[in-house]
Design a protein around this motif. Structure first.
Motif, PDB file in Angstrom:
ATOM      1  N   VAL A  14       0.945  -1.072  -0.005  1.00  0.00           N
ATOM      2  CA  VAL A  14      -0.067  -0.172  -0.234  1.00  0.00           C
ATOM      3  C   VAL A  14       0.969   1.410  -0.064  1.00  0.00           C
ATOM      4  CG1 VAL A  14      -1.876   1.321   1.216  1.00  0.00           C
ATOM      5  CG2 VAL A  14      -1.860  -1.125   1.309  1.00  0.00           C
ATOM      6  N   PRO A  15       1.085   2.144  -1.182  1.00  0.00           N
ATOM      7  CA  PRO A  15       1.777   3.030  -1.172  1.00  0.00           C
ATOM      8  C   PRO A  15       1.710   4.260   0.058  1.00  0.00           C
ATOM      9  CG  PRO A  15       0.218   3.103  -2.940  1.00  0.00           C
ATOM     10  CD  PRO A  15      -0.033   1.953  -2.171  1.00  0.00           C
ATOM     11  N   ASN A  16       0.572   4.511   0.370  1.00  0.00           N
ATOM     12  CA  ASN A  16       0.292   5.529   1.486  1.00  0.00           C
ATOM     13  C   ASN A  16       0.869   7.004   0.814  1.00  0.00           C
ATOM     14  OD1 ASN A  16      -1.173   4.137   3.327  1.00  0.00           O
ATOM     15  ND2 ASN A  16       1.032   3.083   4.061  1.00  0.00           N
ATOM     16  N   ASN A  17       1.182   7.730   1.780  1.00  0.00           N
ATOM     17  CA  ASN A  17       1.409   9.115   0.926  1.00  0.00           C
ATOM     18  C   ASN A  17       2.513   9.797   2.164  1.00  0.00           C
ATOM     19  OD1 ASN A  17       1.293  12.141   0.445  1.00  0.00           O
ATOM     20  ND2 ASN A  17      -0.368  11.436  -0.855  1.00  0.00           N
ATOM     21  N   PRO A  18       3.329  10.427   1.845  1.00  0.00           N
ATOM     22  CA  PRO A  18       4.354  11.391   2.573  1.00  0.00           C
ATOM     23  C   PRO A  18       3.247  12.201   3.688  1.00  0.00           C
ATOM     24  CG  PRO A  18       5.400  11.576   0.701  1.00  0.00           C
ATOM     25  CD  PRO A  18       4.098  10.722   0.662  1.00  0.00           C
TER      26      PRO A  18
END
Length: 165
Positions: A14-18
């Motif tokens: 799951v890439p998520n986000n900064p």
């Protein structure tokens, strides 16, 4: 209004986000679904829907999403398998940057969620086991920052958002 920022791990299925997930407790408590939709629309969060939250890990790679708990309560996992769990209830507002994993791990029978997207962007449905994560990361990188915070209406950066990706 106090906001909890939840930073999620990057680099997994799951890439998520900064940018962190932003959780504002009881920010829209006592408002009807129509009032919530109007509130969000006036701040540029459109393409709204009313429903629950999927009971499987997923994310959206083409849009930032806001979830408002209009009624009921839920336990959510954020960020993918093994991610942090949060309990949410009426009036709670979650801002999920593009790529943020989320899953309903259990909810009250009366759960009603109002969801909308920054700038009314079209959303996709990505499941970690079915999505090319590198292609998703490329799409996430192209999603523009929201113009306004969905609660306060302040400019995104002034409201605590950031544009670092």
């Amino acid at each position: 209004m106090p906001t909890e920022d939840l930073t999620l791990p990057l680099g997994g299925p799951v890439p998520n986000n900064p940018q962190p997930v932003r959780l504002s407790r009881a920010a829209l408590k006592g408002q009807t679904p129509a009032q919530i939709e109007t509130h969000l629309r006036e701040r540029g969060w459109t393409n709204a829907w009313r429903d629950g939250i999927y009971p499987f890990h997923h994310y959206h790679s083409t849009a930032h999403e806001v979830l408002v708990i209009a009624r009921g309560q839920a336990r959510l996992t954020l960020g993918g398998e093994g991610g942090p769990q949060v309990e949410v209830g009426e009036g709670d507002v979650l801002v999920l940057p593009a790529g943020t994993g989320h899953k309903n791990d259990g909810s009250s029978p009366d759960l009603l969620v109002i969801g909308a997207y920054a700038g009314g962007r079209e959303w996709d449905l990505c499941r970690p086991e079915e999505t090319d994560v590198e292609a998703a990361r490329e799409r996430i990188g192209r999603v523009p920052d929201p113009e306004c915070d969905p609660i306060s209406g302040e400019a995104w950066v002034e409201a605590g958002g950031n544009s670092s990706r």
